[in-house]
Design a protein around this motif. Structure first.
Motif, PDB file in Angstrom:
ATOM      1  N   LEU A   1     -21.492   6.046  -5.633  1.00  0.00           N
ATOM      2  CA  LEU A   1     -20.680   5.498  -6.718  1.00  0.00           C
ATOM      3  C   LEU A   1     -19.876   6.589  -7.412  1.00  0.00           C
ATOM      4  O   LEU A   1     -18.699   6.404  -7.739  1.00  0.00           O
ATOM      5  N   ALA A   2     -20.492   7.753  -7.619  1.00  0.00           N
ATOM      6  CA  ALA A   2     -19.788   8.875  -8.247  1.00  0.00           C
ATOM      7  C   ALA A   2     -18.632   9.337  -7.367  1.00  0.00           C
ATOM      8  O   ALA A   2     -17.535   9.629  -7.865  1.00  0.00           O
TER       9      ALA A   2
ATOM     10  N   LYS B   1     -15.822   6.801  -7.682  1.00  0.00           N
ATOM     11  CA  LYS B   1     -15.084   6.958  -8.944  1.00  0.00           C
ATOM     12  C   LYS B   1     -14.163   8.166  -8.878  1.00  0.00           C
ATOM     13  O   LYS B   1     -13.033   8.125  -9.352  1.00  0.00           O
TER      14      LYS B   1
ATOM     15  N   LEU C   1     -10.941   7.577  -7.096  1.00  0.00           N
ATOM     16  CA  LEU C   1      -9.950   6.796  -7.834  1.00  0.00           C
ATOM     17  C   LEU C   1      -9.153   7.632  -8.827  1.00  0.00           C
ATOM     18  O   LEU C   1      -8.164   7.161  -9.384  1.00  0.00           O
ATOM     19  N   GLU C   2      -9.584   8.872  -9.044  1.00  0.00           N
ATOM     20  CA  GLU C   2      -8.884   9.759  -9.975  1.00  0.00           C
ATOM     21  C   GLU C   2      -7.509  10.113  -9.414  1.00  0.00           C
ATOM     22  O   GLU C   2      -7.350  10.299  -8.202  1.00  0.00           O
TER      23      GLU C   2
END
Length: 76
Positions: free
Chosen positions: A54-55, A58, A61-62
Motif C-alpha cells: 500500500l505504501a 501511494k 501516485l506521487e
C-alpha cells in the motif's frame, strides 16, 4: 521449570490432551503453542507485506518531476 496453570479449565484441557495423545504436559503445550504461533506469524507477515505494498502504491501516485525523475514537492 514446571507448568503452573492458574485456570482449572486450562489444567483440565491439558490433562485431557495429554491423556489422548500420550504427550507430556510440556510437550502438549509446546505443540499447541507452535500450532497457534504459525498462523499468527503468517498473518503478521501478510499484514506487513500488505502495508508495504500500500505504501508503494501511494508513492507511485506521487507526482514526479520529469526533468530530475525525482518526486516533485507537493503543496501542503
Amino acid at each position: 521449570m514446571s507448568l503452573n496453570f492458574k485456570s482449572p479449565e486450562a489444567d483440565a484441557l491439558v490433562a485431557e490432551l495429554t491423556r489422548l495423545t500420550g504427550e507430556s504436559k510440556t510437550g502438549a503445550v509446546m505443540v499447541a503453542l507452535r500450532e497457534r504461533l504459525e498462523p499468527a506469524r503468517r498473518e503478521r507477515e501478510r499484514q506487513s507485506l500488505s502495508d508495504d505494498l500500500l505504501a508503494i502504491g501511494k508513492l507511485a501516485l506521487e507526482p514526479v518531476d520529469r526533468e530530475t525523475k525525482a518526486l516533485a514537492p507537493t503543496a501542503a
